[in-house]
Design a protein around this motif. Structure first.
Motif, short mmCIF file in Angstrom:
data_model
loop_
_atom_site.label_atom_id
_atom_site.label_comp_id
_atom_site.label_asym_id
_atom_site.label_seq_id
_atom_site.Cartn_x
_atom_site.Cartn_y
_atom_site.Cartn_z
N VAL A 276 41.59 56.77 119.64
CA VAL A 276 41.50 58.13 119.10
C VAL A 276 40.72 58.11 117.78
CG1 VAL A 276 42.83 60.08 118.18
CG2 VAL A 276 43.60 58.90 120.25
N GLU A 277 41.02 57.14 116.92
CA GLU A 277 40.31 57.02 115.65
C GLU A 277 38.83 56.70 115.87
OE1 GLU A 277 40.42 54.46 111.48
OE2 GLU A 277 41.95 54.12 112.99
N ALA A 278 38.53 55.83 116.82
CA ALA A 278 37.14 55.48 117.11
C ALA A 278 36.36 56.72 117.56
CB ALA A 278 37.07 54.39 118.18
N LEU A 279 37.00 57.56 118.37
CA LEU A 279 36.31 58.76 118.85
C LEU A 279 36.17 59.81 117.75
CD1 LEU A 279 37.84 58.92 122.41
CD2 LEU A 279 35.47 58.42 121.80
N ALA A 280 37.18 59.93 116.90
CA ALA A 280 37.06 60.86 115.77
C ALA A 280 35.93 60.41 114.84
CB ALA A 280 38.38 60.94 115.02
N ASP A 281 35.86 59.10 114.57
CA ASP A 281 34.76 58.58 113.76
C ASP A 281 33.42 58.77 114.44
OD1 ASP A 281 36.46 57.81 111.72
OD2 ASP A 281 36.51 55.70 112.30
N LEU A 282 33.39 58.61 115.76
CA LEU A 282 32.17 58.82 116.52
C LEU A 282 31.63 60.23 116.30
CD1 LEU A 282 30.14 58.20 118.89
CD2 LEU A 282 31.94 58.99 120.41
N ILE A 283 32.50 61.21 116.39
CA ILE A 283 32.09 62.60 116.19
C ILE A 283 31.57 62.80 114.77
CG2 ILE A 283 32.93 64.98 116.08
CD1 ILE A 283 34.96 64.12 118.34
N ALA A 284 32.30 62.28 113.79
CA ALA A 284 31.90 62.46 112.39
C ALA A 284 30.62 61.70 112.06
CB ALA A 284 33.04 62.02 111.46
N LEU A 285 30.54 60.44 112.46
CA LEU A 285 29.34 59.65 112.18
C LEU A 285 28.13 60.21 112.91
CD1 LEU A 285 30.86 56.06 112.27
CD2 LEU A 285 29.88 57.22 110.27
N GLY A 286 28.34 60.66 114.16
CA GLY A 286 27.23 61.27 114.91
C GLY A 286 26.70 62.51 114.22
N ALA A 287 27.61 63.35 113.72
CA ALA A 287 27.18 64.55 112.99
C ALA A 287 26.42 64.16 111.73
CB ALA A 287 28.39 65.41 112.65
N GLY A 288 26.84 63.07 111.08
CA GLY A 288 26.13 62.59 109.90
C GLY A 288 24.73 62.12 110.22
N ILE A 289 24.59 61.44 111.35
CA ILE A 289 23.25 60.98 111.79
C ILE A 289 22.35 62.19 112.02
CG2 ILE A 289 22.01 59.95 113.74
CD1 ILE A 289 24.31 57.91 113.95
#
Length: 172
Positions: A89-102
């Protein structure tokens, strides 16, 4: 996943026939159940509604991409969370946030490695806790967060079969 979207009255009318490719679920089934793999694809669809070219939905009204994307994120995370693995769950939440940052930084080249590496670490999970694969992934994620360098994530992603169409889906 189409059946999940079709069950939601607000989204059913906006379904389109997807082009082949850009599917992550086959890369993680097993160890994820079919329901959880559909959750991962819902999260991808949510991201594409916000930041790319969605595969299954073409919202017609102004602002509907954001609402539909949020619905996909929420429903995808619920399906993933059913397994009780907080690391995933944390990996996917980070994925969404990091992807938006990219996307915000204007350099979309890191999106494919980020998504593929996250998928790889999820597929490699053997249960709760952190293993060597998880630690390597967290270091690669941290490098992206600190420096914007996605090369360590690309190294992890290389272990997966190709995901045709993913790069095109992220192009906007």
């Amino acid at each position: 996943m189409r059946s999940v979207l079709a069950e939601e009255p607000g989204l059913a009318a906006e379904l389109v026939e997807p082009a082949p490719g850009a599917l992550l679920a086959p890369l993680v089934t097993p160890p994820l159940t079919e329901r959880q793999a559909a959750g991962l694809d819902l999260i991808l669809e949510g991201f594409l509604l916000h930041h790319g070219t969605p595969r299954h939905l073409r919202p017609s009204g102004a602002g509907r991409e954001v609402l539909a994307g949020d619905w996909c994120y929420a429903n995808g995370l619920v399906r993933i969370a059913e397994a009780g693995d907080l690391f995933v769950v944390e990996a996917l939440a980070d994925l969404i946030a990091l992807g938006a940052g990219i996307v915000a930084a204007g350099d979309r080249d890191g999106l494919v490695p980020l998504w593929r590496a996250t998928t790889a670490v999820i597929a490699a999970r053997s249960g709760p806790g952190r293993d060597a694969d998880a630690e390597r992934f967290l270091r690669a994620q941290d490098a992206l967060r600190r420096t914007g360098d996605a090369s360590a994530l690309a190294g992890i992603a290389d272990a997966l079969p190709p995901t045709p169409g993913l790069e095109e889906a992220f192009a906007r």
